[in-house]
Design a protein around this motif. Structure first.
Motif, PDB file in Angstrom:
ATOM      1  N   GLY A 130      80.449   7.693  59.245  1.00 26.17           N
ATOM      2  CA  GLY A 130      80.828   6.751  58.192  1.00 26.17           C
ATOM      3  C   GLY A 130      81.104   7.361  56.834  1.00 26.17           C
ATOM      4  N   PHE A 131      81.180   8.683  56.757  1.00 25.19           N
ATOM      5  CA  PHE A 131      81.395   9.322  55.468  1.00 25.19           C
ATOM      6  C   PHE A 131      82.875   9.374  55.068  1.00 25.19           C
ATOM      7  CE2 PHE A 131      77.273  11.178  56.636  1.00 25.19           C
ATOM      8  CZ  PHE A 131      76.584  11.019  55.441  1.00 25.19           C
ATOM      9  N   HIS A 173      85.765  13.211  46.685  1.00 20.74           N
ATOM     10  CA  HIS A 173      86.823  12.279  46.288  1.00 20.74           C
ATOM     11  C   HIS A 173      87.159  11.301  47.414  1.00 20.74           C
ATOM     12  CE1 HIS A 173      90.355  10.830  44.143  1.00 20.74           C
ATOM     13  NE2 HIS A 173      91.100  11.056  45.221  1.00 20.74           N
ATOM     14  N   VAL A 174      86.944  11.713  48.662  1.00 18.92           N
ATOM     15  CA  VAL A 174      87.298  10.847  49.795  1.00 18.92           C
ATOM     16  C   VAL A 174      86.071  10.303  50.535  1.00 18.92           C
ATOM     17  CG1 VAL A 174      89.512  12.006  50.133  1.00 18.92           C
ATOM     18  CG2 VAL A 174      87.497  12.792  51.403  1.00 18.92           C
ATOM     19  N   ILE A 175      84.886  10.648  50.065  1.00 17.54           N
ATOM     20  CA  ILE A 175      83.675  10.110  50.694  1.00 17.54           C
ATOM     21  C   ILE A 175      83.566   8.617  50.398  1.00 17.54           C
ATOM     22  CG2 ILE A 175      81.142  10.140  50.659  1.00 17.54           C
ATOM     23  CD1 ILE A 175      82.228  12.518  52.067  1.00 17.54           C
ATOM     24  N   ASN A 176      83.236   7.835  51.397  1.00 18.13           N
ATOM     25  CA  ASN A 176      83.037   6.407  51.183  1.00 18.13           C
ATOM     26  C   ASN A 176      81.958   6.191  50.125  1.00 18.13           C
ATOM     27  OD1 ASN A 176      84.923   5.808  53.152  1.00 18.13           O
ATOM     28  ND2 ASN A 176      83.402   5.689  54.793  1.00 18.13           N
ATOM     29  N   SER A 177      82.239   5.349  49.167  1.00 16.42           N
ATOM     30  CA  SER A 177      81.365   5.183  48.006  1.00 16.42           C
ATOM     31  C   SER A 177      79.938   4.796  48.371  1.00 16.42           C
ATOM     32  CB  SER A 177      81.957   4.138  47.043  1.00 16.42           C
ATOM     33  OG  SER A 177      82.138   2.891  47.704  1.00 16.42           O
ATOM     34  N   ASP A 178      79.773   4.004  49.425  1.00 18.11           N
ATOM     35  CA  ASP A 178      78.433   3.567  49.799  1.00 18.11           C
ATOM     36  C   ASP A 178      77.640   4.635  50.554  1.00 18.11           C
ATOM     37  OD1 ASP A 178      80.080   3.422  51.999  1.00 18.11           O
ATOM     38  OD2 ASP A 178      79.119   1.632  52.830  1.00 18.11           O
ATOM     39  N   CYS A 228      77.837   8.052  49.358  1.00 18.71           N
ATOM     40  CA  CYS A 228      77.705   9.204  48.456  1.00 18.71           C
ATOM     41  C   CYS A 228      76.254   9.610  48.223  1.00 18.71           C
ATOM     42  CB  CYS A 228      78.371   8.907  47.103  1.00 18.71           C
ATOM     43  SG  CYS A 228      80.170   8.878  47.171  1.00 18.71           S
ATOM     44  N   HIS A 229      75.366   8.621  48.197  1.00 23.21           N
ATOM     45  CA  HIS A 229      73.963   8.916  47.921  1.00 23.21           C
ATOM     46  C   HIS A 229      73.302   9.715  49.039  1.00 23.21           C
ATOM     47  CE1 HIS A 229      73.666   5.369  50.526  1.00 23.21           C
ATOM     48  NE2 HIS A 229      72.412   5.745  50.787  1.00 23.21           N
ATOM     49  N   GLU A 230      73.958   9.792  50.201  1.00 26.13           N
ATOM     50  CA  GLU A 230      73.393  10.539  51.321  1.00 26.13           C
ATOM     51  C   GLU A 230      73.768  12.025  51.281  1.00 26.13           C
ATOM     52  OE1 GLU A 230      73.807   8.769  55.192  1.00 26.13           O
ATOM     53  OE2 GLU A 230      73.960   6.746  54.350  1.00 26.13           O
ATOM     54  N   ILE A 231      74.641  12.394  50.345  1.00 26.47           N
ATOM     55  CA  ILE A 231      75.028  13.799  50.195  1.00 26.47           C
ATOM     56  C   ILE A 231      74.096  14.423  49.160  1.00 26.47           C
ATOM     57  CG2 ILE A 231      76.883  15.407  49.702  1.00 26.47           C
ATOM     58  CD1 ILE A 231      77.362  13.607  52.114  1.00 26.47           C
ATOM     59  N   ASN A 232      73.136  15.195  49.631  1.00 30.78           N
ATOM     60  CA  ASN A 232      72.122  15.774  48.753  1.00 30.78           C
ATOM     61  C   ASN A 232      72.380  17.233  48.454  1.00 30.78           C
ATOM     62  OD1 ASN A 232      70.485  13.341  48.573  1.00 30.78           O
ATOM     63  ND2 ASN A 232      69.932  13.728  50.708  1.00 30.78           N
ATOM     64  N   VAL A 233      73.631  17.558  48.246  1.00 32.99           N
ATOM     65  CA  VAL A 233      74.017  18.912  47.844  1.00 32.99           C
ATOM     66  C   VAL A 233      75.172  18.774  46.885  1.00 32.99           C
ATOM     67  CG1 VAL A 233      75.571  19.111  49.829  1.00 32.99           C
ATOM     68  CG2 VAL A 233      74.803  21.165  48.657  1.00 32.99           C
ATOM     69  N   SER A 234      75.215  19.634  45.874  1.00 30.65           N
ATOM     70  CA  SER A 234      76.308  19.587  44.909  1.00 30.65           C
ATOM     71  C   SER A 234      76.624  20.998  44.432  1.00 30.65           C
ATOM     72  CB  SER A 234      75.947  18.691  43.717  1.00 30.65           C
ATOM     73  OG  SER A 234      74.829  19.226  43.028  1.00 30.65           O
ATOM     74  N   TYR A 235      77.821  21.164  43.912  1.00 33.12           N
ATOM     75  CA  TYR A 235      78.269  22.481  43.436  1.00 33.12           C
ATOM     76  C   TYR A 235      78.965  22.314  42.084  1.00 33.12           C
ATOM     77  CZ  TYR A 235      77.454  24.026  48.224  1.00 33.12           C
ATOM     78  OH  TYR A 235      76.874  24.333  49.439  1.00 33.12           O
TER      79      TYR A 235
END
Length: 230
Positions: A165-166, A216-221, A223-230
């Motif tokens: 669902g991402f 940019h293309v991740i479903n907005s609902d 996004c909170h499940e992505i626990n990594v950032s750069y």
């Protein structure tokens, strides 16, 4: 039986020349890679080498593949960091960037140089002969790495993100192509000293743009499940 012996002999000769080519790269660097040096080290003539490799770029390509072993060995560790497909995909890109900017000339030969042939076919042929280079990777990752196209491998990897669902199905090819172009652009910039990046800065900057492209293309609902950032 004759065909079998012929193939065994061919594989043996390939190993002679690739072992010699690997030694030349280790001792002198890929910039000093010549067919004569390799043939001399292998104990054969240059003309014999050309019986097994169409041109120097092919031999250089196959030899360069051997220097990806550190990346392939470390990749499973990076994948384990992720808790979903998107995170694993980002971590796999980080691993790839780390190793490619440590050995830019090697990775340029494999993924950017003009080989005069279809690189996907050369890559596939390499893994048919040297499949043991992939020992230690999960079966699913082996299948992805052995796919014919780098972008295709990337698309296959993130396919599961659709089921999770991402990402939408129609965004997969877009993301796989865009992130590859980002890496190629940074590699070209890095190798030609158009900006004074260290290898760490090149990795960090590349991952920043890869991450932004993905988010940019991740479903907005989700996004909170992505626990990594750069």
């Amino acid at each position: 039986m004759a065909t079998s012996r012929k193939e065994i002999q061919r594989a043996r000769m390939w190993r002679y020349f690739l072992d010699a080519a690997t030694d030349v790269i280790q001792e002198e660097g890929i910039d000093h890679f010549t067919i004569r040096k390799i043939a001399d080290k292998a104990g054969f003539t240059s003309s014999t080498a050309y019986n097994y490799f169409k041109d120097l770029s092919h031999l250089k390509f196959f030899a360069a593949m051997r220097f990806m072993s550190d990346y392939l060995e470390e990749l499973p560790t990076y994948l384990e960091k992720g808790s979903n497909t998107v995170e694993k995909w980002l971590y796999s890109w980080e691993c790839f960037c780390k190793h490619s900017f440590e050995q830019p000339k090697i990775y340029s030969v494999i993924f950017m140089d003009n080989l005069g042939s279809i690189p996907e076919e050369l890559l596939d042929h390499y893994y048919q002969i040297y499949e043991n280079d992939l020992i230690g990777l999960p079966d699913g990752v082996k299948e992805i790495i052995m796919e014919q196209s780098f972008a295709k491998r990337s698309a296959l990897f993130i396919q599961s993100a659709v089921d999770e669902g991402f990402i939408k199905e129609e965004d997969i090819d877009h993301i796989s192509d865009m992130t590859l172009l980002i890496w190629k652009g940074m590699m070209n910039t890095f190798m030609n000293n158009r900006r004074k990046y260290t290898k760490e800065e090149a990795t960090k900057t590349t991952m920043h743009y890869v991450y932004r492209s993905v988010m940019h293309v991740i479903n907005s609902d989700k996004c909170h499940e992505i626990n990594v950032s750069y």
